[in-house]
Design an enzyme around this catalytic site. Sequence first.
Site, PDB file in Angstrom:
ATOM      1  N   CYS A 193      25.554  38.502   3.578  1.00 60.15           N
ATOM      2  CA  CYS A 193      26.260  40.185   3.939  1.00 60.15           C
ATOM      3  C   CYS A 193      25.894  41.610   3.080  1.00 60.15           C
ATOM      4  O   CYS A 193      25.918  40.940   1.071  1.00 60.15           O
ATOM      5  CB  CYS A 193      27.734  39.773   3.303  1.00 60.15           C
ATOM      6  SG  CYS A 193      28.761  41.725   3.916  1.00 60.15           S
ATOM      7  N   PRO A 194      24.965  42.358   3.653  1.00 62.22           N
ATOM      8  CA  PRO A 194      24.526  42.840   4.982  1.00 62.22           C
ATOM      9  C   PRO A 194      23.801  42.498   5.484  1.00 62.22           C
ATOM     10  O   PRO A 194      23.040  43.522   6.074  1.00 62.22           O
ATOM     11  CB  PRO A 194      25.657  44.433   4.855  1.00 62.22           C
ATOM     12  CG  PRO A 194      25.090  44.616   3.233  1.00 62.22           C
ATOM     13  CD  PRO A 194      24.849  43.469   2.205  1.00 62.22           C
TER      14      PRO A 194
END
Lengths: 130, 76
Positions: free
Chosen positions: B14-15
């Site tokens: 992430c991200p």
Amino acid sequence: MSNSSISIMLVSGSHERLQMAAMVASVGAVSGNEVAVFLSMNALQYFVKDANAEAPAEGSFGEIMSGKNVPHFKNLFESAVELGDAKIYPCSMAMDVLEIAEEALESYLSEPLGLTKFLVDAGDSQIWTF
Amino acid sequence: MAEKKTIDARGSYCPGPLMELIAGIKLIEVGDELEVLSSDKGSANDIPEWVNKVGHEMVSSTEDQGVWHIVVRKAK
């Protein structure tokens, strides 16, 4: 959540704080928020073209993160600008202290800004400090 | 006819998968679908949030042996 303005003051040179700031900036920007980042103090050095961009870990999380395929904070900031129209402003005071010319900084950064102007522009937005 | 492209973001945290999805969505036509492969559970939870927030359409999200197949339709 409705769209809003997010102002980020990034002053740390630690991997964890640079990473978290980059995550907030990129995800915030691509989710429709107006994002402005102010780079100063120990953070600015990493945004000089061709400078060493490996920031030291602050704690164990940063050390573990370095061995994983986590997106580099500089790539996230660039994505914030390119995909989400975020603005990243180098602090003019930090540039003076470090003797960095505007041309030496990464091209996705906006023009240098003083703290007063950044705070005036930030207005009532959320201000996040890293 | 609507097309479906696939982005392989396995191994990224992430991200990363979300950013790859957004970059990919800019390149496809309205009505086309984009499939993101992600091994990051956080991204599997976050991507539908982003899709709903910005007004695209979630088609499906399925998990197979630790890999999420998230299909999004570009709506605007």
